[in-house]
Write a protein that holds these residues in place. Structure first.
Motif, PDB file in Angstrom:
ATOM      1  N   ILE A   3       0.986  -1.119  -0.050  1.00  0.00           N
ATOM      2  CA  ILE A   3      -0.205  -0.011   0.081  1.00  0.00           C
ATOM      3  C   ILE A   3       0.957   1.231   0.107  1.00  0.00           C
ATOM      4  O   ILE A   3       1.783   1.219   0.871  1.00  0.00           O
ATOM      5  CB  ILE A   3      -0.807   0.064   1.375  1.00  0.00           C
ATOM      6  CG1 ILE A   3      -1.866  -1.331   1.086  1.00  0.00           C
ATOM      7  CG2 ILE A   3      -1.839   1.331   1.135  1.00  0.00           C
ATOM      8  CD1 ILE A   3      -2.589  -1.410   2.525  1.00  0.00           C
ATOM      9  N   ALA A   4       0.584   2.243  -0.969  1.00  0.00           N
ATOM     10  CA  ALA A   4       1.263   3.570  -1.081  1.00  0.00           C
ATOM     11  C   ALA A   4       0.268   4.474  -0.374  1.00  0.00           C
ATOM     12  O   ALA A   4      -0.778   4.803  -1.077  1.00  0.00           O
ATOM     13  CB  ALA A   4       1.963   3.712  -2.227  1.00  0.00           C
ATOM     14  N   PHE A   5       0.515   5.098   0.488  1.00  0.00           N
ATOM     15  CA  PHE A   5      -0.469   6.140   1.214  1.00  0.00           C
ATOM     16  C   PHE A   5       0.158   7.482   1.371  1.00  0.00           C
ATOM     17  O   PHE A   5       1.074   7.720   1.854  1.00  0.00           O
ATOM     18  CB  PHE A   5      -0.831   5.541   2.540  1.00  0.00           C
ATOM     19  CG  PHE A   5      -2.042   6.210   3.269  1.00  0.00           C
ATOM     20  CD1 PHE A   5      -2.247   7.438   3.367  1.00  0.00           C
ATOM     21  CD2 PHE A   5      -2.940   5.244   3.827  1.00  0.00           C
ATOM     22  CE1 PHE A   5      -3.420   7.813   4.084  1.00  0.00           C
ATOM     23  CE2 PHE A   5      -4.167   5.850   4.266  1.00  0.00           C
ATOM     24  CZ  PHE A   5      -4.277   7.146   4.365  1.00  0.00           C
ATOM     25  N   TYR A   6      -0.486   8.434   0.387  1.00  0.00           N
ATOM     26  CA  TYR A   6      -0.039   9.639   0.374  1.00  0.00           C
ATOM     27  C   TYR A   6      -0.936  10.674   1.361  1.00  0.00           C
ATOM     28  O   TYR A   6      -2.098  10.929   1.107  1.00  0.00           O
ATOM     29  CB  TYR A   6      -0.007  10.165  -0.994  1.00  0.00           C
ATOM     30  CG  TYR A   6       0.768   9.424  -1.966  1.00  0.00           C
ATOM     31  CD1 TYR A   6       2.124   9.969  -2.229  1.00  0.00           C
ATOM     32  CD2 TYR A   6       0.559   8.239  -2.405  1.00  0.00           C
ATOM     33  CE1 TYR A   6       3.135   9.217  -3.028  1.00  0.00           C
ATOM     34  CE2 TYR A   6       1.482   7.472  -3.103  1.00  0.00           C
ATOM     35  CZ  TYR A   6       2.882   7.983  -3.887  1.00  0.00           C
ATOM     36  OH  TYR A   6       3.471   7.343  -4.210  1.00  0.00           O
ATOM     37  N   VAL A  82      -2.224  -1.261  -3.903  1.00  0.00           N
ATOM     38  CA  VAL A  82      -3.287  -0.306  -3.556  1.00  0.00           C
ATOM     39  C   VAL A  82      -2.617   1.090  -3.263  1.00  0.00           C
ATOM     40  O   VAL A  82      -1.519   1.219  -2.609  1.00  0.00           O
ATOM     41  CB  VAL A  82      -3.861  -0.496  -2.015  1.00  0.00           C
ATOM     42  CG1 VAL A  82      -4.962   0.267  -1.683  1.00  0.00           C
ATOM     43  CG2 VAL A  82      -4.336  -2.061  -1.981  1.00  0.00           C
ATOM     44  N   VAL A  83      -3.251   2.180  -3.985  1.00  0.00           N
ATOM     45  CA  VAL A  83      -2.508   3.623  -3.992  1.00  0.00           C
ATOM     46  C   VAL A  83      -3.802   4.425  -3.456  1.00  0.00           C
ATOM     47  O   VAL A  83      -4.800   4.526  -3.752  1.00  0.00           O
ATOM     48  CB  VAL A  83      -2.230   3.733  -5.420  1.00  0.00           C
ATOM     49  CG1 VAL A  83      -1.803   5.407  -5.391  1.00  0.00           C
ATOM     50  CG2 VAL A  83      -1.290   3.042  -5.862  1.00  0.00           C
ATOM     51  N   LEU A 109      -5.658  -0.936  -7.085  1.00  0.00           N
ATOM     52  CA  LEU A 109      -6.820  -0.203  -6.254  1.00  0.00           C
ATOM     53  C   LEU A 109      -6.535   1.139  -6.241  1.00  0.00           C
ATOM     54  O   LEU A 109      -5.475   1.566  -5.434  1.00  0.00           O
ATOM     55  CB  LEU A 109      -7.342  -0.987  -5.139  1.00  0.00           C
ATOM     56  CG  LEU A 109      -8.340  -0.298  -4.588  1.00  0.00           C
ATOM     57  CD1 LEU A 109      -9.697  -0.114  -5.278  1.00  0.00           C
ATOM     58  CD2 LEU A 109      -8.440  -1.528  -3.144  1.00  0.00           C
ATOM     59  N   LYS A 110      -7.108   2.142  -6.681  1.00  0.00           N
ATOM     60  CA  LYS A 110      -6.907   3.529  -6.736  1.00  0.00           C
ATOM     61  C   LYS A 110      -8.084   4.316  -5.941  1.00  0.00           C
ATOM     62  O   LYS A 110      -9.216   4.114  -6.106  1.00  0.00           O
ATOM     63  CB  LYS A 110      -6.718   4.167  -7.977  1.00  0.00           C
ATOM     64  CG  LYS A 110      -5.663   3.741  -8.819  1.00  0.00           C
ATOM     65  CD  LYS A 110      -5.615   4.025 -10.306  1.00  0.00           C
ATOM     66  CE  LYS A 110      -6.419   3.223 -11.160  1.00  0.00           C
ATOM     67  NZ  LYS A 110      -5.759   1.884 -11.173  1.00  0.00           N
ATOM     68  N   ILE A 111      -7.513   4.715  -4.674  1.00  0.00           N
ATOM     69  CA  ILE A 111      -8.482   5.451  -3.564  1.00  0.00           C
ATOM     70  C   ILE A 111      -8.145   6.853  -3.347  1.00  0.00           C
ATOM     71  O   ILE A 111      -7.048   7.297  -3.272  1.00  0.00           O
ATOM     72  CB  ILE A 111      -8.406   4.550  -2.371  1.00  0.00           C
ATOM     73  CG1 ILE A 111      -8.759   2.938  -2.763  1.00  0.00           C
ATOM     74  CG2 ILE A 111      -9.397   5.100  -1.341  1.00  0.00           C
ATOM     75  CD1 ILE A 111      -8.437   2.163  -1.318  1.00  0.00           C
ATOM     76  N   ASN A 353     -12.193  -7.619  -1.586  1.00  0.00           N
ATOM     77  CA  ASN A 353     -13.291  -7.902  -2.565  1.00  0.00           C
ATOM     78  C   ASN A 353     -12.991  -7.249  -3.868  1.00  0.00           C
ATOM     79  O   ASN A 353     -13.363  -7.631  -4.924  1.00  0.00           O
ATOM     80  CB  ASN A 353     -14.485  -7.242  -1.849  1.00  0.00           C
ATOM     81  CG  ASN A 353     -14.865  -8.068  -0.708  1.00  0.00           C
ATOM     82  OD1 ASN A 353     -14.845  -9.034  -0.466  1.00  0.00           O
ATOM     83  ND2 ASN A 353     -15.762  -7.436  -0.113  1.00  0.00           N
ATOM     84  N   TYR A 354     -12.220  -6.065  -3.816  1.00  0.00           N
ATOM     85  CA  TYR A 354     -12.038  -5.540  -5.102  1.00  0.00           C
ATOM     86  C   TYR A 354     -11.098  -6.449  -5.747  1.00  0.00           C
ATOM     87  O   TYR A 354     -11.276  -6.572  -7.118  1.00  0.00           O
ATOM     88  CB  TYR A 354     -11.186  -3.963  -4.867  1.00  0.00           C
ATOM     89  CG  TYR A 354     -10.487  -3.656  -5.912  1.00  0.00           C
ATOM     90  CD1 TYR A 354     -11.319  -3.073  -7.064  1.00  0.00           C
ATOM     91  CD2 TYR A 354      -9.033  -3.740  -6.301  1.00  0.00           C
ATOM     92  CE1 TYR A 354     -10.712  -2.420  -8.228  1.00  0.00           C
ATOM     93  CE2 TYR A 354      -8.687  -3.359  -7.638  1.00  0.00           C
ATOM     94  CZ  TYR A 354      -9.284  -2.516  -8.589  1.00  0.00           C
ATOM     95  OH  TYR A 354      -8.822  -2.243  -9.647  1.00  0.00           O
ATOM     96  N   PHE A 355     -10.006  -7.036  -5.424  1.00  0.00           N
ATOM     97  CA  PHE A 355      -9.011  -7.847  -6.068  1.00  0.00           C
ATOM     98  C   PHE A 355      -9.868  -9.103  -6.662  1.00  0.00           C
ATOM     99  O   PHE A 355      -9.475  -9.621  -7.718  1.00  0.00           O
ATOM    100  CB  PHE A 355      -7.739  -8.135  -5.350  1.00  0.00           C
ATOM    101  CG  PHE A 355      -6.940  -6.903  -5.398  1.00  0.00           C
ATOM    102  CD1 PHE A 355      -6.254  -6.270  -6.499  1.00  0.00           C
ATOM    103  CD2 PHE A 355      -6.846  -6.131  -4.134  1.00  0.00           C
ATOM    104  CE1 PHE A 355      -5.451  -5.503  -6.522  1.00  0.00           C
ATOM    105  CE2 PHE A 355      -6.034  -4.990  -4.036  1.00  0.00           C
ATOM    106  CZ  PHE A 355      -5.224  -4.617  -5.381  1.00  0.00           C
TER     107      PHE A 355
END
Length: 363
Positions: A3-6, A82-83, A109-111, A353-355
């Motif tokens: 996960i990359a969390f900005y 996950v971004v 997954l782009k959030i 669930n997304y993947f």
């Protein structure tokens, strides 16, 4: 998952109330097996006011407040499954979102994770060409830290494919009962930075009751109140680092939560302070907002005030024995239902669930 969390900052709570939320969620997600890197800009003197230094549940990348550094860290999104781009990062938010979207893999997954939905939505609703509004249809998901159905509906109307609230919660590792400390003694304490959309409510819900109860002691913590007029029974102590929040909450007879005006109007938006106070077994008085009963039971686990007179009456009548009972019940409730471990299970299921759906579509 990687996960990359900005976000704004996980290392400092200085002018950064979201830090508590980030810490609780990310630590809980790490305990579920996720590999998380948090990217934060070196802005607003936050690195000079760190209150988190040693931990092993998240990697942190600090980047300079310039465009070159921003583009370098945004490119690292390509490594992640996950971004996540949070609201209010504090340096070139629109450019950061654009660069992250360029770098993210098609299967990632782009959030967008909104920690101030009322403000973000107001900006987008007033500007049809807002960069985030244009990007919403390309995102897989919007998560918010509050807002309930009104926020979900507003995001869907602007083009988000899905929006799910992930509410604030308690991290019992960081926030828990401690012994009282004389420096925080008071009948009622409030902790919050001075912000334009909060100040009038602080006047009504804290400073007015203080003026009406001159025989009681009031304690004010937070940045920016130095030149604020207040009655002589109010003691101002400035910024309170996160390491002192437990004692700040556990010592006074009661502590006060005051929502920002837009959060109060939106409802279903419990601040981190609500769970910090409950975690310290404090007796909490909160301003009214729709949905409070979803988190704490009014009159038994929390006291609710609709105006300053209510606060004055509640603190004037509150006995130490009743305050202790309310604090005990609040702590039991949040431990049972509202920890970041509870929230992380929901977030983890959303990711999986997304993947699963993505793999099914590719099969």
């Amino acid at each position: 998952m990687k996960i990359a969390f900005y976000g704004s900052s996980i290392l400092s709570t200085y002018w950064n109330g979201a830090a508590t939320y980030y810490r609780g969620l990310i630590r809980a997600l790490s305990e579920l097996g996720h590999d998380i890197t948090f990217f934060e800009p070196d802005v607003y003197d936050r690195q000079k006011h760190r209150d988190l230094e040693s931990f092993d549940w998240c990697k942190v990348v600090i980047y300079d407040g310039n465009v070159h550094a921003l583009r370098s860290v945004a490119a690292m999104a390509a490594r992640a499954d996950v971004v996540i781009k949070a609201s209010g990062v504090g340096y070139e938010d629109d450019l950061l979102l654009s660069e992250i979207m360029k770098a993210a893999r098609p299967d990632a997954l782009k959030i967008f994770w909104d920690v101030d939905a009322p403000a973000t939505l107001a900006e987008m609703q007033s500007d049809a060409d807002h960069p985030l509004r244009r990007t919403l249809p390309r995102l897989d998901l919007v998560l918010t830290y509050g807002g309930g159905d009104p926020v979900v509906g507003a995001y869907r109307a602007l083009g988000a494919s899905a929006c799910i609230p992930i509410y604030n919660a308690l991290d019992p590792i960081d926030h828990h009962p401690v012994l009282p400390e004389p420096r925080f003694e008071a009948d009622l304490a409030f902790l919050g930075n001075r912000l334009p959309d909060r100040e009038e409510r602080v006047d009504r819900f804290f400073l007015y009751p203080a003026a009406q109860n001159q025989d009681l002691k009031f304690l004010l913590g937070g940045a920016g109140w130095e030149d604020k007029a207040m009655s002589s029974n109010v003691r101002y102590i400035g910024h309170v680092p996160a390491t002192d929040h437990n004692a700040f909450n556990a010592t006074p007879k009661a502590v006060l939560n005051i929502s920002r005006s837009d959060m109060a109007r939106t409802g279903f938006s419990p601040a981190t302070r609500v769970f910090e106070a409950a975690g310290a077994r404090a007796c909490l008085i909160t301003d009214y907002w729709e949905g409070i009963e979803r988190f704490l039971k009014p009159g038994e686990e929390v006291l609710v005030a609709r105006d300053g007179k209510d606060v004055a009456d509640l603190i004037g009548e509150l006995t130490p024995e009743r305050a202790e009972q309310i604090g005990k019940r609040a702590l039991a409730r949040v431990i049972a239902e509202h920890t970041y471990a509870h929230r992380a299970v929901l977030v983890d299921s959303i990711f999986r669930n997304y993947f699963d759906a993505f793999k099914g579509a590719m099969a």
